[in-house]
Structures are given as structure tokens and as C-alpha cells.
Scaffold this active site. Structure first.
Site, mmCIF file in Angstrom:
data_model
loop_
_atom_site.group_PDB
_atom_site.id
_atom_site.type_symbol
_atom_site.label_atom_id
_atom_site.label_comp_id
_atom_site.label_asym_id
_atom_site.label_seq_id
_atom_site.Cartn_x
_atom_site.Cartn_y
_atom_site.Cartn_z
ATOM 1 N N GLN A 259 -9.945 1.380 2.535
ATOM 2 C CA GLN A 259 -8.948 2.064 3.368
ATOM 3 C C GLN A 259 -9.615 2.855 4.492
ATOM 4 O O GLN A 259 -9.112 2.906 5.618
ATOM 5 C CB GLN A 259 -8.087 3.020 2.521
ATOM 6 C CG GLN A 259 -7.374 2.385 1.334
ATOM 7 C CD GLN A 259 -6.396 1.294 1.724
ATOM 8 O OE1 GLN A 259 -5.781 1.361 2.787
ATOM 9 N NE2 GLN A 259 -6.293 0.276 0.897
ATOM 10 N N HIS B 78 -6.854 -0.060 -6.740
ATOM 11 C CA HIS B 78 -6.129 -1.305 -6.459
ATOM 12 C C HIS B 78 -5.488 -1.324 -5.061
ATOM 13 O O HIS B 78 -5.384 -0.299 -4.423
ATOM 14 C CB HIS B 78 -5.119 -1.628 -7.571
ATOM 15 C CG HIS B 78 -3.984 -0.664 -7.762
ATOM 16 N ND1 HIS B 78 -2.918 -0.940 -8.569
ATOM 17 C CD2 HIS B 78 -3.753 0.575 -7.269
ATOM 18 C CE1 HIS B 78 -2.081 0.068 -8.560
ATOM 19 N NE2 HIS B 78 -2.557 0.993 -7.778
ATOM 20 N N GLU B 79 -5.138 -2.508 -4.617
ATOM 21 C CA GLU B 79 -4.617 -2.726 -3.253
ATOM 22 C C GLU B 79 -5.568 -2.197 -2.183
ATOM 23 O O GLU B 79 -5.130 -1.663 -1.163
ATOM 24 C CB GLU B 79 -3.231 -2.066 -3.088
ATOM 25 C CG GLU B 79 -2.139 -2.651 -3.951
ATOM 26 C CD GLU B 79 -1.770 -4.086 -3.596
ATOM 27 O OE1 GLU B 79 -2.234 -4.583 -2.559
ATOM 28 O OE2 GLU B 79 -1.043 -4.716 -4.381
ATOM 29 N N GLY B 80 -6.868 -2.381 -2.412
ATOM 30 C CA GLY B 80 -7.863 -1.899 -1.456
ATOM 31 C C GLY B 80 -8.378 -0.537 -1.873
ATOM 32 O O GLY B 80 -7.639 0.443 -1.861
ATOM 33 N N ARG C 37 0.828 -1.217 0.000
ATOM 34 C CA ARG C 37 0.000 0.000 0.000
ATOM 35 C C ARG C 37 0.858 1.261 0.000
ATOM 36 O O ARG C 37 0.513 2.263 -0.617
ATOM 37 C CB ARG C 37 -0.974 -0.041 1.186
ATOM 38 C CG ARG C 37 -2.057 -1.067 0.930
ATOM 39 C CD ARG C 37 -3.075 -1.241 2.032
ATOM 40 N NE ARG C 37 -4.114 -2.160 1.528
ATOM 41 C CZ ARG C 37 -5.101 -2.675 2.261
ATOM 42 N NH1 ARG C 37 -5.213 -2.350 3.537
ATOM 43 N NH2 ARG C 37 -5.986 -3.477 1.709
#
Lengths: 587, 587
Positions: free
Chosen positions: B445, B438-440, B295
Site C-alpha cells: 500500500q 491481505h489485499e496487499g 481494499r
């Protein structure tokens, strides 16, 4: 199937909010009523949904080709043009004398939203033609009108606006295109223009450019600019002949890709004829008489582009199942539709507040335009003109700036799929970005609002707005809604404007205008608070789903956006100098 | 020539803010010091500017081709890969035992920013390979490491992360890819994955997918997910043979276009072998041990993408002459550079505040990561881990969301030209949009920050943050800066978190988490207020241009952004229900 724009909302606006029936009672619009407007809307919706929208993606993917000096549009555009011409959209708002039906702008604004939401490039050819023809209608000589007006309004030819030059950009004072008088009545035009939308194509046999140029010997700056009609092909003994207008390049726009944006050279061979429109050196004034309408149309485009994306995101959020409600940890329970997640609902309601708030603001602004021109009493005309002038920069900028945010949210709701061109939201995000740039950038709108509109005539326009807001707030209060946040925000706007106006009057231009962007943000927020209050007051007594949706959006705006006003006002009032004092070499 | 990222700023961060010298005094980093870090930075800058950036646009314009089941990358990518491998960027942060130089993440974060700003797709192949190899290094058996680690870290092969499935999206609990045990030690993998970046290419002879799958009989949900290494070609008696991994489709991403995003099918013919990484059913836990770093890298990408656009806009604003200063009406005076217009300076300073604030936040967060792993005393490690966990969702989300805004401003500064693909800002705007997904996603978040990070351990992380903020605020105050706005904002954040945490503890999850997006906005605003105060305190005694620029950005943030905090806090605290109560059928 994406509805593009909500029919229920547009019908509600026209009948319950904008009092179109009242407008149709005016002599200018006496030919209209439910029996004409209903079919008109139905026809626009049909063309938008059945013709324009199905060709949108193809036109986005295959932009016009530029080969051998000419531009060829997408094959689907030919069919679309035929339908737009048959619909009569080019001339709909003009009077019967020139072949139109004098549709109120209030109606045209909302019906056009469907066409723009469906395929903004396809509609663009028509909208530009209306604009060019309207200039000739308003300022052209009888000869000029006889030559070209019918060709344009009938869609036999198309028109363009050729203002921008490569070196000058937004600064029209620096236009250098030359116009040399001849004894034959026409002028010889020479110069380069850029970003000319629909500046060439194979859709019709000819096109007419409305060109800003400087007559030899004219004074410098905006006071020396004249307006000319410059056809691609000019009338000759036998039909039409080339008029020395060359396409010198294509700009690869990132959106509006069905509509070519061109660099044009006029008179490279010394044989480009232009005909004066209006009086010499009054070109910018002519152009600016159309500016309110042009800017409203940019606002409509922005609202429409955000609308179609909102409806796409809403359908996706209802269909796509993913994840589980807050607090549910059992992985064997079935996933729920995205729309059930609070933060997705936030993104959808925010889009709705922006989209429908914008459409309503544009309808309200267009109504003032109709009244400013066609109301029977002078006081209404005067007052409406004040409100039209005041609201126009907001109605252009708010939908462009917040519409871009709404378009980004529509993409976000689609997750990873939204980031691909297999889905449509990315295309609308690209389309939207132009609206903060063309017809006056957001910076220019901010300076126009604060530097001119709110202070003109001793703040007369703002006082008129105050009365409008208070009337709607009173209705809402009577219906049991809490309008305290709106009342406070309005008060803040008025006080702030007085302070900044006084500063400007005292010669402190930076102190007045340094935070014009924040002032625009603040004013837009208050204006939208008013618009949502107007809508909420109208449905406050109802319990149906449609009414509940509007009341939720009103509530959202009141509690999420209006509380931003005090901090923005403090910023404007403090004339905070971080970037005013910033020196280039510090960056 | 676009510098991509400001060298002066990065050098200042490393030496004056992040105390890299102090980091290098730790045993883990004892091989490093000015004499290694200077050359490393210089090498990264060279590869970024001379190799990656010149191939950026070409790779954006001609994305990888998918033909006959295989993906072919842009020819320029081969040369870029060679340089990236030679630079050693894949293994730079890993210890000497696996061929690396154990570069502090603090340094890697900022040096990687150059590579990402230059050509995020090109760097992507390397970054993904590092991530995959790191998982094998951390959790793989000795056999597995012997088989693949060197191949990956040396850039002979590349790696991917194969988490997402078409039906599950962000909801990893719903992963359905199957892993059937065999007696031979490997598993037979079958299932479909989507959005697999660099999931196939012709850059290296082989690649290894790190795949989340469910061993037959595993419990449902995230507790039944295991991690597997699945090569495209598997070791065989004679070299490598096909491992039944098929590319089933290409996603046409709107940005990162040099890096293919693929749909993959594993085991369509029942012959796809995977090797377990770590213990069964611990796959998600393994993956999440890498999550902070992944992240942070998304945040770096976002900051880098905003940075390169900011520098492009700055250069354009200095060069392009247009319009005249406020109040100058004489059209015969020459036009001035755009940078002289107050609103353009506002757009530039806002970009600077976002870009450099993000880079500094990422450096600070990376430093906590270094300390959490390598500090010599346990208390520092514990405390740094708390701060790392707390700051990670902010360091991922703020640069992604505000970076998108900064990228839009960079385009806007370019006016009509910015709307064309003849200029670069539009490409970076497209690139940037992925970072909120992407990546959450940003939603995820926000829930992570409010639902976990700020409340974990009785709010221990937030207390640690408070101490950090107060220490920097004290330094700034001593240097004569006004830190009252920051102190107030911090106090608001602490009080609000206590209120919301208590609500959640009482079982009212919606009352706690309903405004997680606003809470993220609020926290980010405060954190950036702290970061800018940290930077300002460091240069407050200086009078040079560089220092003045930082102080201007600090002032801008303090007076423009921190005052937004009270309204946001009121919103979170009120648990305002407009969208929480919203019903689908109202939309």
C-alpha cells in the site's frame, strides 16, 4: 535453528560494554571471571536451545489441565524442570550461604534471556521460585528460612507471588485477604487471590505462596499490608498435610500458556496457616524491595520474546524468495529473497534496534543493580541505586511496548504465513502482550517514572543519567559519530522535567502527570538513544559486519526516533487537555 | 450490550457529513432516500446484534473442521447465513437488473461495519460471494452470467477469490496455475492456490472460485494472467458433478477463525474445468477494477474490529472500579471507575479518534467511489475517481495499522482480564492483525500510494485533495477552530511529494520510495487530520455531549498526531539510508 538471542551480541555486551571483568573484581563477585561465566552461559544456551525451545510449541498448544481441584502440567515440563534445577538457575544469583554462586545480575539478566526466549513459561516456574525464596531469605525469620529456603532454592518445591485480588487489581491498597493471629505463631489466612502464576501444578511435591494480607486491626491502605508464606501443604507430624489452599479457577491466558494462571482461595475451611515474613504491616515494603529486580525480569522477558521472533523473521526473510527489486519489471528475472526489499529491511532493522537496544538497556540497568548492592565505595552504591531506580520503569516498559511492535513486525515479515499457527511469530506476539500489564501496567510505570523517579531528591537521578549520557556521547563524538540529536534530546528531557516537577511541587498534579504516557515515551526514546550511542561508540573504530550492523541500528535510532522528542516534549509541556477535560458522557 | 458501532455516529455521518440525501438525488440512487436507508440500517443492526454477534465467540472457539476432504462449518453459521441471505446483503449494492437495490457504497460501507464488527467471519462468506459475483457481472459473458450470477447473488451458492499461490505470495506476476484451452469452450485448469477463504464449506450446495491462471503460451508476468470461474461442482446432464477441485489443507489462522482458509488443488486428475471471465491476459486488470472496493472493505473490517473492542473497553472502564484519583491518598475513600483515570481516558480517546476517524474516512472514500461511477457530470466523476484512487491505500492501511494499536489499547484497558480469553478483546486483536496483510500488505500500500497515486497525472489527485482539505479547513476556521496545524501539515505533504516525485522522475527510485512506509504514516496522519477537521467543523456550533466528544477527538488528533508530520517529512526527504544501505550479513 533459531539462536533465540544473538551470542555475538551478548558476548560483546558482557565483555565490551558492561565490563563484567570489572564487576568480577568486586569482592562480592570475586569467585567469578571468564572461567566461570563462559561455562555458565554455555550451559544456559544449551538448556535453552536443546531442552526448552523444542518443547515451547507443545506447551503452548496444550496448556496445563485443571481437574479435580488440581493442575497437571504438560509432560514435557517435567523434563524441562529437571534441567532447570540441574542448571542451578533458581539460586544462581544468590550467595553461597544459601547454595548459590552469587552470579552478578548483569550476567544473570542476559543468560536468563536465552531461557525466556526459548520457553518463557518453563522458565517462569523457576523465576517465580527465585522471587519467593528471595523474599524469605531477605525478610524471613531464621525458623522460616530453615523450614523452606533450601526446598525452594533447590527446586524441590516451587514458589509463587500472590498479590492480586479480583476486586482490587493493580490497587494493592485495597487488598482484603485476612490474617488472624493465633497463639501458635502462625496466622490463619482467608481470602481470594487471582492471576497466581504457577499457583498449582504437579511438578514438585509442594509449593509456597508469598501472600499479601491484612492482619486484623491493621490500618487501611498499603500501610496495613503484611507478607506471609503460605504453603500448599504444611509441615505436620508425619510429613506434609493439606493447608486449605484451593484452586477455584483457571484463567485462560492468551500467552504464557505453559504456565497456569489461577484463582486461589485461602482458608475456605478456616484452616489455612500462614507464617509472617518480615514485620507486620511492612509487607508492601518487602515486596517492593524486590520490585526493581522483578520489573527488570519483565523487561528481559519482553526483550527475549521480541528477540526470538526477530531471529525467526530474519531467517525467513533470507530464505523466502518473493517479488523483484524496485524498478525491475521483467517478470522472467528470478524473484529475490524478502530481505532484499527496502521495506522488509526497515522492519528487520527496527526489530534489531528494539531487541538489541532493550537487551543492552537491561544489561546496563542490571549492572547498576549489582553496583548499588556490591560496589565497595558508598558513593558508587548511592549513585548506582539512583540510576537503577530511574531506569527500572523504562527497562520494564520500553521492551514491553516496543517489543510488542517488534513482535507484530516479525509476524508481518512472514506475510500470510505469519497469520497462521503453523508458524511461531503469532505465539510470541500473544506472549508479549502480558508484559505491558503484569508487575505494574504501562500506566503505572509512567506515573512511577514521572511522579517519583525523575523528581526524587531534586532530580538527582536525572543528573546522574545526564553525566552517563554525556560521557558516552563524548566517546562517540571522539570516534567521529554525530551525537547532536542525542545531546538535543537530552537537553529537552532535562528542561521538560524541571518544568513538570515545578508544576507538581506547586500542587498541579494533572499539569505534571497528565501526559505521563508521553513522558515515558519521550524518556524511553532518549534512553535508547543513549544506549545505542554507547554501543556505537564502542564499535565505531571497527569495520566488520557485526560492527556495521550496530552502527546501522544506532543511525536508525538517531534519525528515526530521536527527532520525535520535540513534539512529545511540547505535548507534555503544554499539558494539552483533550482527554484530561474529557467527560465520560462525551464518549 | 456492546453496540458494535455507534448508531449516533453513523447516523451523523450519513446525514450531516456524507450528504446521503444528495447522493440519493442522483439518478442511479433515485430509488433511495431516508425511507429506504433507515430500514436498511435497522435491519443490518438487528442481524448484527441479534444473530451475528451472539455466535461470534462460539465460531472463534470452534473453527470449521476439515475431514474426508470436505470442510464443515460451525452449526451456528447455517442460521447466520440464512439471515444474511434474507437481509439481501450479498446483492444490496448491485443494480435491480441482477436483483439488487443499488444501495450507494457510502451506505453499504457503514452498514457493513455493523456486520463485520459483530462477526467478521460470518460476514466474510457474503462479502466474498459479492466480490466473485461482481467480477462475473462486470466481465463475464452472457452465458456465464446466465449460469451463475443469480445463484451467487441469491446466496444459493457462494464465491471465492483464488489469487495467491504458495510460491508467489503477494507477487501475482509469478502465478503459475495453468489453463489449457479446449474445443468445448472451457479451459482445463491445473495448479495450487493457498489462503483461499471460504474455499470449501457445507453452507450451500456449490461454490465458484474466481481463479487467476495463465493460458498456455501467454506472456510471462502480470500481462499473461487470465481470470476464470471454476466451480467446485460443474453443471452436468443431471444436476451437478465434481469438478476436480480438492482441498489439500487448512491454514490455522489466528483470527477470522469462523472462516476457513484453505489450500486448494485444481485439476489434480486433469478434469478441472474453468470458464474464462473477460478477455485473455486481462485477468489482473479485471481483478484490479474491483481492488478499490476490496481494499475499502478491508479498511471497514479494520475499523469495525477496532470499534467493537473500543465499545467493550469503554463499558468496562465505566463499570470497573479501581484505584483513586491523582493525589488522593486516603485509602478509605471508595475506588473510582477506571474511566476517571487520565491515562485510561487517553487510551479511550485515542481509540475513539482511530475508530471514528477511520469510519469517517471510509465513508468519505466510499462516497467518492459512488460519485466516480454515478455522478451526472463527467468532471465530478473524474475528480472523484482521482480522490478515490488516492485515498484507497490510506483507507485500507490506516485502519489496519492504527486499528491494531486501538485493539491493543482495548485489551490494555481490561488489565489482566484483557489477557484472558474469558474476555473478548484478545479475539479482536487476533482478528485485526490480518488486515495489514491481505489485499496487499502495508508495504504494498505504501508503494502504491507514493509510487503511483500521489504522482499520477502530475499530482492531480493530491491537488484535488488539497482543495477538499482547504474547503473543510475554511469551514472549521469560520467556526472558530484552530486549523493552523492542519494547514502546515498539508503544506508539508505537498512540498515533500513534489520533491520525492522529482527524484523518481529523475530515475532515483530508492531516493523516492525508500521511505514509503514513513510517507504512508505521514499521509495518513494528514488525511485523518482533515477528516477530524471535517467532523469538527460540522459540530462546532453545538454544545451537546456528542459534539463535545467529536471536538475532543479532533483536538487530540490536532495536537498529538499532526505535530509528528515534520519529523516524518524530514525522514522521507533526507532519504536516510540506515536500512537502505544495510547488508544482510550485518544483521
Amino acid at each position: 535453528m533459531n539462536p533465540l538471542v544473538s551470542d555475538a551480541f551478548v558476548d560483546f555486551l558482557l565483555s565490551d560494554v558492561l565490563d563484567v571483568e570489572g564487576l568480577c573484581a568486586l569482592p562480592a563477585f570475586s569467585a567469578h571471571g571468564k572461567e566461570t561465566i563462559g561455562p555458565w552461559l554455555a550451559a544456559c544456551r544449551r538448556v535453552a536451545r536443546e531442552v526448552l525451545f523444542p518443547s515451547y510449541r507443545a506447551m503452548d498448544e496444550q496448556p496445563p489441565r485443571f481437574e479435580h481441584g488440581r493442575v497437571t502440567v504438560h509432560p514435557k515440563m517435567h523434563a524441562a524442570w529437571k534441567e532447570l534445577v540441574e542448571l542451578g538457575v533458581i539460586v544462581a544469583g544468590r550467595p553461597p550461604e544459601v547454595g548459590g554462586q552469587q552470579l552478578p545480575l548483569t550476567v544473570a539478566t542476559l543468560s536468563t534471556a536465552y531461557l525466556m526466549a526459548a520457553n518463557l513459561s518453563a522458565y517462569g516456574y523457576a523465576g517465580l521460585t527465585t522471587g519467593a525464596a528471595h523474599l524469605i531469605e531477605a525478610f524471613g525469620s531464621a525458623d522460616l528460612k530453615a523450614m523452606w529456603l533450601e526446598k525452594l532454592y533447590s527446586g524441590q518445591w516451587t514458589g509463587t507471588m500472590a498479590l492480586t485480588e479480583p476486586q482490587a487489581g493493580s490497587s494493592l491498597a485495597d487488598v482484603t485477604t485476612r490474617a488472624r493471629p493465633t497463639d501458635a505463631g502462625h496466622f490463619l489466612i482467608s481470602g481470594a487471590k487471582i492471576f497466581i502464576s504457577a499457583g498449582d501444578h504437579d511438578l514438585t511435591e509442594n509449593l509456597v505462596h508469598l501472600v499479601l494480607a491484612r492482619i486484623d486491626g491493621a490500618p487501611p491502605g498499603t500501610k496495613g499490608i503484611s507478607l506471609f508464606a503460605v504453603p500448599r501443604l504444611r509441615p505436620a507430624a508425619k510429613g506434609l498435610q493439606a493447608n486449605d489452599v484451593q484452586v477455584t479457577g483457571v484463567i485462560h491466558k492468551i500467552g504464557w500458556r505453559g504456565l497456569p494462571s489461577l484463582a486461589l482461595a485461602f482458608g475456605e475451611e478456616g484452616d489455612c496457616r500462614g507464617w509472617l515474613v518480615g514485620t507486620p504491616n511492612q509487607g508492601l515494603r518487602c515486596m517492593f524491595q524486590m520490585m526493581n529486580e522483578a520489573r527488570i525480569m519483565v523487561g528481559v522477558n519482553a526483550a527475549a520474546t521480541a528477540s526470538v521472533a526477530y531471529h525467526e523473521a530474519l531467517a525467513y526473510a533470507r530464505e523466502r524468495k518473493q517479488g523483484r527489486p524496485l524498478g525491475v519489471t521483467d517478470p522472467t528475472t528470478p524473484p529475490v529473497p524478502l530481505v532484499q526489499h527496502p521495506d522488509v529491511r526497515r522492519m528487520l532493522l527496527r526489530q534489531k534496534a528494539i531487541v538489541e537496544g532493550s537487551l543492552a538497556l537491561l544489561g546496563v540497568t542490571a549492572r547498576y543493580s549489582d553496583l548499588s548492592e556490591h560496589a565497595t565505595d558508598e558513593e558508587t552504591r548511592r549513585r548506582s541505586k539512583l540510576l537503577l531506580d530511574l531506569l527500572t520503569p523504562v527497562a520494564k516498559t520500553f521492551p514491553a511496548e516496543r517489543g510488542f511492535e517488534a513482535n507484530a513486525l516479525a509476524l508481518q515479515v512472514h506475510g500470510g504465513y505469519g497469520y497462521s499457527s503453523e508458524y511461531l511469530p503469532e505465539a510470541w506476539l500473544r506472549d508479549q502482550k502480558l508484559n505491558s500489564i503484569h508487575e505494574g501496567t504501562t500506566t503505572i510505570q509512567g506515573l512511577d517514572l514521572l511522579g517519583r523517579k525523575v523528581v526524587a531528591g531534586g532530580g538527582a537521578a536525572l543528573l546522574a543519567l545526564q553525566a552517563e549520557v554525556q560521557a558516552d556521547a563524548a566517546r562517540a563524538r571522539a570516534a567521529g559519530l554525530d551525537v547532536a540529536p542525542l545531546a538535543r534530546a537530552l537537553e529537552t528531557l532535562l528542561t521538560l522535567t524541571a518544568t513538570l516537577g515545578a508544576r507538581g511541587a506547586g500542587g498541579d498534579l494533572e499539569g505534571m502527570l497528565g501526559h505521563s504516557a508521553d513522558f515515558m515515551d519521550l524518556t524511553s526514546t532518549v534512553v535508547l538513544g543513549w544506549i545505542w550511542t554507547k554501543l556505537a561508540a564502542t564499535v565505531a573504530h571497527r569495520r566488520d559486519d557485526f560492527a556495521q550492523g550496530l552502527l546501522a541500528a544506532w543511525r536508525y535510532w538517531s534519525v528515526t526516533e530521536l527527532p520525535r522528542v520535540p513534539a512529545l516534549a511540547a505535548l507534555c509541556e503544554s499539558a494539552e487537555r483533550s482527554y484530561l477535560d474529557l467527560r465520560d458522557e462525551w464518549l
